[in-house]
Design a protein around this motif. Structure first.
Motif, PDB file in Angstrom:
ATOM      1  N   LEU A  40     -22.854  29.416 -10.874  1.00 57.04           N
ATOM      2  CA  LEU A  40     -21.609  29.938 -11.038  1.00 57.04           C
ATOM      3  C   LEU A  40     -20.610  29.257  -9.997  1.00 57.04           C
ATOM      4  O   LEU A  40     -19.413  29.049 -10.145  1.00 57.04           O
ATOM      5  CB  LEU A  40     -21.506  31.147 -11.126  1.00 57.04           C
ATOM      6  N   ALA A  41     -21.090  29.096  -8.893  1.00 58.01           N
ATOM      7  CA  ALA A  41     -20.307  28.620  -7.824  1.00 58.01           C
ATOM      8  C   ALA A  41     -20.142  26.832  -7.713  1.00 58.01           C
ATOM      9  O   ALA A  41     -19.167  26.654  -7.306  1.00 58.01           O
ATOM     10  CB  ALA A  41     -20.885  28.977  -6.362  1.00 58.01           C
ATOM     11  N   GLU A  42     -21.141  26.391  -8.524  1.00 66.40           N
ATOM     12  CA  GLU A  42     -20.977  24.979  -8.270  1.00 66.40           C
ATOM     13  C   GLU A  42     -20.312  24.345  -9.907  1.00 66.40           C
ATOM     14  O   GLU A  42     -19.832  23.411  -9.734  1.00 66.40           O
ATOM     15  CB  GLU A  42     -22.652  24.459  -8.580  1.00 66.40           C
ATOM     16  N   LYS A  43     -20.680  25.026 -10.827  1.00 70.33           N
ATOM     17  CA  LYS A  43     -19.959  24.497 -12.127  1.00 70.33           C
ATOM     18  C   LYS A  43     -18.414  24.303 -12.270  1.00 70.33           C
ATOM     19  O   LYS A  43     -18.394  23.245 -13.042  1.00 70.33           O
ATOM     20  CB  LYS A  43     -20.441  25.142 -13.418  1.00 70.33           C
ATOM     21  N   HIS A  44     -17.671  24.722 -11.414  1.00 67.45           N
ATOM     22  CA  HIS A  44     -16.356  24.666 -11.376  1.00 67.45           C
ATOM     23  C   HIS A  44     -15.606  23.399 -10.201  1.00 67.45           C
ATOM     24  O   HIS A  44     -14.694  23.296 -10.287  1.00 67.45           O
ATOM     25  CB  HIS A  44     -15.580  25.908 -11.287  1.00 67.45           C
ATOM     26  N   LYS A  45     -16.745  22.944  -9.703  1.00 67.69           N
ATOM     27  CA  LYS A  45     -16.449  21.885  -8.835  1.00 67.69           C
ATOM     28  C   LYS A  45     -16.152  20.750  -9.261  1.00 67.69           C
ATOM     29  O   LYS A  45     -16.254  20.207 -10.418  1.00 67.69           O
ATOM     30  CB  LYS A  45     -17.334  21.831  -7.648  1.00 67.69           C
ATOM     31  N   GLU A  46     -15.225  19.726  -8.562  1.00 62.90           N
ATOM     32  CA  GLU A  46     -14.696  18.398  -8.763  1.00 62.90           C
ATOM     33  C   GLU A  46     -15.680  17.428  -9.592  1.00 62.90           C
ATOM     34  O   GLU A  46     -15.733  16.833 -10.414  1.00 62.90           O
ATOM     35  CB  GLU A  46     -13.979  17.737  -8.082  1.00 62.90           C
ATOM     36  N   TYR A  47     -16.967  17.401  -8.814  1.00 60.04           N
ATOM     37  CA  TYR A  47     -18.025  16.539  -9.186  1.00 60.04           C
ATOM     38  C   TYR A  47     -18.574  16.937 -10.669  1.00 60.04           C
ATOM     39  O   TYR A  47     -19.133  16.066 -11.441  1.00 60.04           O
ATOM     40  CB  TYR A  47     -19.085  16.454  -8.192  1.00 60.04           C
TER      41      TYR A  47
END
Length: 314
Positions: free
Chosen positions: A197-204
């Protein structure tokens, strides 16, 4: 120019030697001692057939007349048996070496099963969200409402009642791995879900979607590597928990059979003799179990501090 740049690029080993991880390990005496003790147990268990003076699985090497001999350092001891013998006449040192191998194998394999199930479910729940997330997390909540020991006792007792103790003795190690592994997967699933949940909205991740990568590739090749730190920490602690669970079940008569010693079955088989003076049958395997679990928990605490910059104080 390009060749020179490639030659100057540090190797993976050089990067590891200069890493914060290795520096933290070298400067932490507790971590060094804990890892050394764990490595000693692991190597001793791995090479048990070469190190053990006797084979506890070979009836030809067991003499009932040698039962309950005290450790060699006591007055009643026998120099043939450094740690004494159990009620069946088996050399305690040999049975502990083989028993540690069984306990470690059950603990590691059960944690691998936990990690696989938890990572798959946690990735799917965190990445897809919505109804998938709700269903999977409600299943995890139901699973968490039952303790590992309660699930294991019910499943193993029913299996013994339905198929008999003889068949259970043959499949005991696989049953323990399966039951302990299935009972503890929600710990991984919740942790992985929170990281996703913390990673999936990041730019990469957005860039990977724009490039047309499929969800499976984004989940496993891009998001999962960034969630490995908490997984490693949990795994260290969970191996210790799995070993304790196996020992507890063996003590209750639902673990490894007496003919295939684990640390738990050794403690269980010797408990009846502890008040008759043969304390070593239970106490020595118990000390080994406590040390093994202790050093793994200490390593887990160290990993947690090192892999989380907010907790690490240097």
């Amino acid at each position: 120019m390009n060749t020179q740049t490639l030659e100057q690029r540090p190797t993976a080993w050089e990067r590891f030697k200069a890493s914060h991880f290795l520096h933290s390990f070298r400067t932490d005496k507790v971590a060094i001692i804990s890892f050394s003790v764990f490595l000693f147990f692991a190597l001793a268990a791995l090479f048990a057939p070469l190190i053990a003076p006797y084979d506890p699985y070979d009836p030809a090497m067991i003499d009932i007349m040698d039962s309950e001999i005290a450790p060699a350092w006591s007055e009643e001891g026998d120099e043939r048996f450094a740690l004494g013998t159990d009620a069946q006449g088996r050399d305690m040192l040999s049975t502990i070496l083989y028993g540690t191998r069984v306990s470690l194998m059950i603990g590691i394999c059960a944690v691998l099963m936990q990690a696989f199930l938890g990572v798959v479910i946690g990735l799917a729940a965190g990445y897809f969200g919505g109804r998938v997330d709700s269903i999977l997390m409600r299943i995890a909540d139901v699973q968490l409402s039952f303790s590992t020991m309660m699930v294991a006792i019910v499943v193993l007792a029913l299996f013994q009642a339905a198929f008999g103790a003889e068949l259970y003795a043959k499949l005991a190690i696989f049953m323990l791995i399966m039951v302990i592994g299935i009972a503890e997967w929600p710990q991984y699933a919740r942790t992985v879900r929170a990281s996703v949940l913390a990673e999936k909205h990041k730019e990469y991740v957005d860039a990977a979607r724009v490039m047309g990568f499929k969800s499976r590739r984004i989940m496993w090749r891009h998001i999962l590597p960034n969630t490995l730190s908490p997984i490693l920490v949990i795994s260290t602690v969970q191996v210790a928990n799995a070993i304790i669970s196996e020992a507890s079940l063996s003590f209750l008569g639902l673990g490894m059979p007496v003919s295939e010693p684990s640390l738990g079955s050794l403690i269980s088989s010797g408990f009846a003799y502890i008040f008759s003076g043969s304390w070593w049958i239970t106490v020595i395997p118990g000390v080994v179990l406590v040390l093994l679990v202790l050093v793994m928990n200490l390593l887990g605490d160290w990993l947690r501090d090192v892999l989380n910059p907010k907790l690490y104080k240097g």
